[in-house]
Write an enzyme that holds these catalytic residues in place. Structure first.
Site, PDB file in Angstrom:
ATOM      1  N   ASP A  56       0.675  -1.127   0.085  1.00  0.00           N
ATOM      2  CA  ASP A  56       0.308   0.002  -0.145  1.00  0.00           C
ATOM      3  C   ASP A  56       1.181   1.106  -0.106  1.00  0.00           C
ATOM      4  O   ASP A  56       0.252   2.183   0.885  1.00  0.00           O
ATOM      5  CB  ASP A  56      -0.643   0.190   1.734  1.00  0.00           C
ATOM      6  CG  ASP A  56      -1.710  -1.094   1.663  1.00  0.00           C
ATOM      7  OD1 ASP A  56      -2.529  -1.525   0.714  1.00  0.00           O
ATOM      8  OD2 ASP A  56      -1.974  -1.935   2.608  1.00  0.00           O
ATOM      9  N   HIS A  72      -4.899  -1.591  -5.561  1.00  0.00           N
ATOM     10  CA  HIS A  72      -4.699   0.145  -5.189  1.00  0.00           C
ATOM     11  C   HIS A  72      -5.589   1.264  -6.519  1.00  0.00           C
ATOM     12  O   HIS A  72      -5.967   0.363  -7.015  1.00  0.00           O
ATOM     13  CB  HIS A  72      -3.463   0.515  -5.627  1.00  0.00           C
ATOM     14  CG  HIS A  72      -2.515  -0.265  -6.996  1.00  0.00           C
ATOM     15  ND1 HIS A  72      -1.992  -1.212  -7.249  1.00  0.00           N
ATOM     16  CD2 HIS A  72      -2.946   0.635  -8.031  1.00  0.00           C
ATOM     17  CE1 HIS A  72      -1.506  -1.560  -8.519  1.00  0.00           C
ATOM     18  NE2 HIS A  72      -2.177  -0.629  -9.334  1.00  0.00           N
TER      19      HIS A  72
END
Ligand code: NAG
Ligand code: NAG
Ligand code: NAG
Length: 430
Positions: free
Chosen positions: A20, A48
């Site tokens: 992330d 994402h």
């Protein structure tokens, strides 16, 4: 400034910590220059979001290079593919206006994730009880297990359907023996895969020859790592890891390309640290600081919606990551999330009985007894989201970045100062 992507060569963008890191945005910009953007490992567990204008695109398995209309996207041999999710993701992107016609490809050697793998993912987590890994439940781990135990099914198997059906039935029966007769309609599933196989046919290629020829033809190739170094099967915080190779080595094994074809490896590091799922996290802040990162940084998983665990930047981890991946440069993301903090801490060592550990330890129980050594840096307490050049950044923000460079020995090139695509600052290389 010279382009990073060179003709006939590969540039890799890798998550340097626990994932992330926001590498989607970075590879998105690089994809403007790339001819091909490839994924080499993982599955649809690597969510994402990329923001372009007012539109938010969510990626889980497909290479984010699709954002750019001139870039081809390859799902490589090391990726595991859940076909219903593949089509769902593609259709969602198309509904938002992305045309993927003729530029999305899947390796015929990629392994298939089936719904029963996802069931097993859940059952395994239940068996592990308190020690559960906190997987995304997408069946990725069980699929890599099937692959390693040589009972997996690959995309090319779909095109000899009789053989595929026989192998599929055997595989499921073995799972029934191991996990009990969970509710699963084998024949209905086979019917579904018969249709999926035909829909998939136009996308299937021999990716080894494809990439070899692309390199010969001087194409610029960008590889988008999924997950991140600390989740690597071998070098991450085992067993709290993902089931593939997230290191630069995974690019070679997952795509079938030689090491010397990899020109640059860019490490993406968030200005603070986050992780999802179980496992150790030495700089985690279970306090107002952690909550600040969660709230201001919107730290919720794209794939799972789970709240991420948050803490200070950990240079022991970044250094360890660099030992393995040998980053050419670092990209620091989400620096703006630190904007309002008066003091910023950075971990610079782990002390065990007063002695500094040489690197991140293999034995996780060691981490229970360490003391994290921090350096405190003054915050800048101002809004940096409008900054577009290095000279615009407040002095203390520059010092923070320079501290990271000095401590890791890796130059920082780009700095993310906001969520949108253009909210970036480039640091002039020394
Ligand atoms: C990862 O590495 C293992 C060996 O450790 C190998 O068997 C496997 O195929 C690799 N997977 C990928 C996706 O590169
Ligand atoms: C990281 O590595 C650099 C270069 O080897 C070294 O100077 C620095 O002390 C290390 N820092 C940490 C936190 O391990
Ligand atoms: C060299 C380097 O690490 N910088 C890259 C970081 O990310 C931006 C955006 O993708 C690239 O353009 C830089 O080249």
């Amino acid at each position: 400034m010279a382009s990073l992507l060179q003709p006939g060569e590969i540039t890799v963008v890798l998550g340097a910590v626990w994932g992330d890191e926001g590498k989607g945005k970075l590879s998105d910009i690089l994809c403007g220059e790339a001819d091909i953007c490839a994924r080499c490992q993982g599955g649809n567990n690597a969510g994402h979001t990329i923001v372009v204008g007012d539109v938010k695109y969510d990626f889980h398995m497909l290479p984010s290079g699709l954002i750019n209309p001139n870039c081809a996207a390859l799902v490589g041999a090391g990726v595991v593919v859940h076909l219903p999710s593949f089509f769902e993701e593609k259709e969602k992107l198309e509904a938002k206006g992305l045309n993927t016609d003729g530029r999305l490809f899947v390796s015929d050697r990629a392994h298939l994730v089936f719904d029963f793998h996802q069931r097993i993912d859940g059952l395994k987590e239940i068996e592990l009880g308190r020690g559960s890994i906190g997987t995304t439940g997408k069946g990725i781990g069980p699929t890599y297990s099937s692959k390693a135990s040589r009972s997996g099914l690959r995309i090319h198997h779909l095109y000899n359907f009789e053989d595929f059906s026989e192998r599929f039935r055997t595989m499921v029966n073995n799972k029934f023996k191991r996990y009990g007769n969970f509710d699963y309609d084998v024949e209905a599933e086979l019917q579904r895969y018969k249709e999926l196989a035909e829909r998939l046919r136009p996308y299937v290629i021999d990716s080894v020859a494809y990439l070899y020829n692309a390199r010969k033809q001087n194409k610029k190739i960008l590889v988008e790592g999924a997950n991140a170094l600390m989740l690597d099967l071998d070098f991450g915080t085992y067993p709290y890891v993902t089931s593939s190779n997230t290191t630069v080595g995974g690019v070679c094994t997952g795509l079938g390309v030689p090491p010397a074809s990899i020109k640059n490896s860019i490490g993406v590091v968030k200005a603070y640290t986050t992780r999802v799922g179980g496992g150790p996290f030495p700089t985690e802040q279970l306090n107002a600081i952690g909550e600040h990162f969660q709230t201001v940084g919107h730290e919720y998983g794209v794939t799972t919606g789970r709240k991420r665990r948050c803490g200070w930047l950990d240079l022991v981890v970044v250094n360890y990551s660099n030992m393995i991946n040998g980053y050419t440069t670092l990209n620091i993301t989400k620096l703006d999330i630190l904007d309002s903090l008066p003091v910023i801490k950075v971990a610079t060592g782990y002390l065990l009985n007063g002695k500094r550990l040489e690197a991140f330890p293999a034995d996780l129980s060691v981490l229970e007894n360490i003391e994290v050594e921090y350096v405190e840096l003054p915050g800048w307490q101002s809004d940096i989201t409008k900054c577009r050049e290095w000279k615009d950044l407040p002095e203390n923000a520059k010092k923070y970045i320079e501290f990271i460079e000095k401590e890791t020995g890796v130059p920082v090139d780009w700095i993310g100062v906001g969520a949108a695509r253009d909210e970036m600052v480039r640091k002039p290389l020394n």
